[in-house]
Design a protein around this motif. Sequence first.
Motif, short mmCIF file in Angstrom:
data_model
loop_
_atom_site.label_atom_id
_atom_site.label_comp_id
_atom_site.label_asym_id
_atom_site.label_seq_id
_atom_site.Cartn_x
_atom_site.Cartn_y
_atom_site.Cartn_z
N SER A 359 46.86 45.34 27.76
CA SER A 359 47.84 44.35 27.47
C SER A 359 48.96 44.72 26.48
O SER A 359 49.29 43.49 26.97
CB SER A 359 46.88 43.51 26.57
OG SER A 359 45.43 43.27 27.19
N ASP A 362 50.98 45.12 29.73
CA ASP A 362 51.42 44.06 30.99
C ASP A 362 50.20 43.31 30.25
O ASP A 362 48.85 42.56 30.90
CB ASP A 362 50.62 44.62 32.35
CG ASP A 362 50.86 43.56 33.37
OD1 ASP A 362 51.46 42.27 32.76
OD2 ASP A 362 50.57 43.75 34.47
N ALA A 364 50.23 39.80 30.35
CA ALA A 364 49.94 39.00 32.30
C ALA A 364 48.97 39.18 32.87
O ALA A 364 48.33 38.53 33.25
CB ALA A 364 51.81 38.51 32.57
N ASN A 365 48.66 40.58 32.50
CA ASN A 365 48.19 41.49 34.20
C ASN A 365 47.22 42.43 33.24
O ASN A 365 47.72 43.50 34.02
CB ASN A 365 48.68 42.01 35.20
CG ASN A 365 47.02 41.63 36.16
OD1 ASN A 365 46.04 41.45 36.05
ND2 ASN A 365 47.77 42.14 37.27
N PRO A 366 46.62 42.79 32.27
CA PRO A 366 46.05 43.64 31.87
C PRO A 366 45.58 45.03 32.81
O PRO A 366 44.94 46.01 32.17
CB PRO A 366 45.25 43.43 30.45
CG PRO A 366 44.84 41.61 30.74
CD PRO A 366 46.29 40.91 31.20
N THR A 367 45.18 44.95 33.96
CA THR A 367 44.84 45.29 34.79
C THR A 367 44.85 45.50 35.95
O THR A 367 44.16 46.24 37.17
CB THR A 367 42.74 44.42 35.00
OG1 THR A 367 42.45 43.17 36.23
CG2 THR A 367 41.89 43.84 33.42
N SER A 368 46.20 45.30 35.80
CA SER A 368 46.85 45.71 36.79
C SER A 368 46.48 47.42 37.25
O SER A 368 46.75 48.02 35.85
CB SER A 368 48.64 45.60 36.36
OG SER A 368 49.03 46.17 35.59
N ALA A 371 49.14 48.90 34.53
CA ALA A 371 48.19 49.00 33.16
C ALA A 371 46.99 50.04 33.05
O ALA A 371 47.33 50.80 31.83
CB ALA A 371 48.16 47.52 32.75
N ARG A 372 46.28 50.46 34.58
CA ARG A 372 45.54 51.10 34.29
C ARG A 372 46.31 52.51 33.92
O ARG A 372 45.23 53.26 32.67
CB ARG A 372 44.63 50.59 35.42
CG ARG A 372 43.92 49.89 35.07
CD ARG A 372 42.71 49.45 36.02
NE ARG A 372 43.22 48.91 37.11
CZ ARG A 372 43.46 49.09 38.28
NH1 ARG A 372 42.23 50.13 39.02
NH2 ARG A 372 43.67 48.64 39.58
N THR A 400 40.26 44.58 27.58
CA THR A 400 41.02 44.02 27.49
C THR A 400 41.95 43.15 25.74
O THR A 400 40.58 43.00 25.02
CB THR A 400 42.02 43.50 28.62
OG1 THR A 400 41.33 42.31 28.99
CG2 THR A 400 42.30 44.21 29.47
N THR A 414 33.69 45.25 34.11
CA THR A 414 34.05 44.45 35.10
C THR A 414 33.97 45.91 36.23
O THR A 414 33.45 47.16 35.63
CB THR A 414 35.37 44.20 35.07
OG1 THR A 414 36.01 45.42 34.99
CG2 THR A 414 35.46 43.46 34.48
#
Length: 545
Positions: A359, A362, A364-368, A371-372, A400, A414
């Motif tokens: 987080s 990124d 806005a999109n921590p699973t991008s 970010a990963r 996140t 997930t």
Amino acid sequence: SRSLPKARACSGPSSPVWPSARAIAIRSTPRAGRSCGSTPYCRQLAPDGTACVVVDPSAFPWRDRSFVRPSREASVVYELHVGSFAAPAGGTGTLAAATARLGELAELGVNVVELMPVHAFGGRPNSWGYNPQLFLAPKPSYGSADDLRAFVDEAHAQGIAVWLDLVVNHTDGWRQAPLYCFDGACGADSAGLYFFPPGPYAKTPWGPRPNYPAPRVAEMLLASVSQWLVELHGDGFRWDSTSNIRGLDGQGTTPGGKELLVRGNAIAHAAGALSVAEDLKGWDQLTRPASAGGFGFDAQWDGFGYDVTSLLALASDDSRDLGVLERALRGSFAGDAFARLLFVENHDTVGNGGARLPSRIDPANPTSLAARRRSMLGAVLLLSSPGVPMLLQGQEALATGTFANPPALLEAPTPLGLGIRDFYKDLLALRRNTAGDTAALSEAGVAILQRHDANKVLAYRRHGPSGQDVIVVLNLRNKAYTRYDVGVPAAGPWRVRLDSDWTRYGDDLGGGQSAPITAVAQPKDGQPFALPVRLAPYGAVVLSR
């Protein structure tokens, strides 16, 4: 178990009850909503918190005679919050619910669980717990004393040691807390005379500071240490905010503070347990032996995580200073690299206005994908550096956001989180040398093979007495290299033990490499051979002979 009869109501100054450390029960009295006569040696509270319950600490049917604690160098720690790790349907977290999930942690590969505070504390049932009210009784909403014993017993059955987060730098400042004005004397500038007398050391920002020089106060606090090791079969400690036990946020000297810590560590070591300080002042004396004038801690929290995560969270690849990572890898206290407890996430960095590493990278999109990949670099650094590594619950499955107080219930992973969990599982197997060829990851030797500041590539060799060298190559730039040469000390094939680009860690990854790589007879990086490695964007590769 049963409640003892009520004691008389408290009305003005009175003499406190001072049972010995062996006492197992005493009474308490509710008055205006608080238990003013509660014994500090209470082993278990009634569910409503107004009475202590008789318990027999020797009656539990332990099964853990064959359990062997991991050494400091072999320890991989998992910070667990009982109130949010697992919960019965429709409820908050309990020790029993957490016990039922210990097999998952054993399968992941951790071998130490550090319990965030479980002693009776004020506030919400599932808050963090850093506002203790009693020091020997578990929080009633978490379960009974035997529920805590059952947790430790099952952890041992799963090959996991259990550390206690011990909070003695302050107590709950709520006026109805059991030890607040325990003696019935409450002046305007103190919380009593026995535990919390007035004076320059009486207060902290979080509540009253115990009166460490008073022999019976120190005896009670140290009884908590002995109880954890003897009655509850615990294996070690994380001492909260030692800078506020030994001084005022590390400044000056709190009377009796050092003596308390030294005595506590001596008790732990006599039982073969480990003791870790959360001090964060970078002071070598904490982990020096008491015989040399130090405090005798086995390790202390290190600034590694703050440096590494700040670097990985930067938006610009060009801004990443590889010197920060090199210093993090080479860090030590008084020359002892394993005197450091390392993390990239913990409850303080993720809570208190912070966020999980993905987080931060990124928001806005921590699973991008980016970010990963970059959070995976943090995991490789954590688990390939000399020191005692620690994960925060959920970190291993791409949790996140933040770690609120109280935290939300830990959600099931997930599909993306399951891939990251496989990645952590593989990393932990390497760290713990389960295949017998990566022992150097638990040894102290670190040699920087290549630091290419323009390419943002860092390669290092982990080594030690085992002779099982491990090579780690990190790419901190969003650029792929189909061949990237790194100098190595030996010829022949090197096996890829882990590539962060393997698709088992995510369907959108590139595939990585798995076939052995043969070193080329070509000098590189001051070494006689070169290893041609494929590097993914923000990729990491771990190899050994």
